[in-house]
Design an enzyme around this catalytic site. Structure first.
Site, short mmCIF file in Angstrom:
data_model
loop_
_atom_site.label_atom_id
_atom_site.label_comp_id
_atom_site.label_asym_id
_atom_site.label_seq_id
_atom_site.Cartn_x
_atom_site.Cartn_y
_atom_site.Cartn_z
N ARG A 152 90.97 43.51 67.43
CA ARG A 152 90.97 43.24 68.87
C ARG A 152 92.37 42.87 69.37
NH1 ARG A 152 85.84 42.37 71.31
NH2 ARG A 152 86.90 41.29 72.99
N PHE B 17 90.68 47.10 69.70
CA PHE B 17 89.36 47.58 69.31
C PHE B 17 88.27 46.73 69.97
CE2 PHE B 17 91.55 49.61 65.74
CZ PHE B 17 90.85 50.79 65.62
N PRO B 18 87.20 47.36 70.46
CA PRO B 18 86.09 46.61 71.07
C PRO B 18 85.14 46.09 69.99
CG PRO B 18 85.63 48.95 71.23
CD PRO B 18 86.99 48.82 70.58
N LYS B 19 85.64 45.25 69.11
CA LYS B 19 84.88 44.81 67.95
C LYS B 19 84.07 43.55 68.25
CE LYS B 19 87.78 46.95 64.44
NZ LYS B 19 88.40 46.82 63.13
N LYS B 20 82.87 43.49 67.66
CA LYS B 20 81.95 42.39 67.89
C LYS B 20 81.20 42.08 66.60
CE LYS B 20 78.90 40.90 71.66
NZ LYS B 20 78.19 41.34 72.89
#
Length: 220
Positions: A74, A79-82
């Site tokens: 992120r 990055f749209p990391k979750k």
């Protein structure tokens, strides 16, 4: 890879990226030996796009089971990391990918395990192609401080094997892991690739704030 609703894609793909076909790839990725990050798994959706006439993919969502690569991905690339619980495993003759958010299943993908060889040159092109991210960092007052379109590529790629086969994908609705907002209309193919690679650093290809108006602040 699956076909989805074109209008749903247009709602999530940022300009100046363009959509040619309404195709989404749902990825399940095992990272068993990642330098600095160790052993983790990730899963998410990437969307087929073009930018200035070149084909690539836009990374729309990504779910991981490890804090360190979430933070690094992120903060550096955008990055749209979750945090979630993805898995990728072999169940007898089937390659199975799952994604759980909390205790709820949000995605299940299955594929025939090593049914047919997949062309190595096509696998290399898929791994080394252009990837795009939307990097947004808010200011302390929650206005956008950084809003950029970032491009990155994978480097030092060695393909150890690649296969194709029959596949199926189920997506389940969830308010906070909304993968089903890009619904499955038709599965068009599946590929299983075993590779070594290095995630290359990114480059900014479009700055959304470059032409935004600035506001002067007077001190009293």
């Amino acid at each position: 890879a699956y076909r989805t609703d074109p209008e749903a894609l247009r709602a999530v793909v940022p300009e100046p990226l363009q959509i040619e076909e309404p195709v989404v790839k749902f990825e399940f990725i095992r990272m068993p030996d990642s330098t600095g990050f160790g052993d983790y798994t990730e899963s998410g959706q990437v969307i087929a796009v073009t930018f200035e006439g070149r084909s690539g993919v836009y990374v729309h969502s990504m779910y991981l089971d490890d804090d360190a690569p979430i933070a690094g991905g992120r903060e550096i690339w955008g990055f749209p990391k979750k945090l979630a619980s993805p898995t990728l495993r072999v169940d007898k003759d089937t390659l199975v990918g799952t994604l759980d958010y909390g205790k709820l299943r949000v995605a299940t993908g299955t594929m025939g395990y090593k049914h047919h060889p997949f062309d190595t040159a096509k696998a290399l092109a898929a791994v080394t192609g252009d990837n795009y991210l939307l990097k947004i960092i808010p200011h302390v007052d929650c206005t956008p401080r950084v809003c950029e379109l970032v491009r990155y590529r994978c480097e030092d790629v060695t393909i150890h094997g690649a296969w194709k086969g029959p596949a199926a994908l189920q997506l389940f609705e969830h308010a906070l892991a909304p993968v089903a907002l890009l619904p499955v209309r038709e599965v068009v193919g599946a590929v299983h690739i075993v590779t070594d690679l290095t995630l290359g650093l990114g480059e900014v290809v479009h700055d959304y704030l470059a032409d935004a108006p600035t506001h002067a602040h007077k001190s009293r």
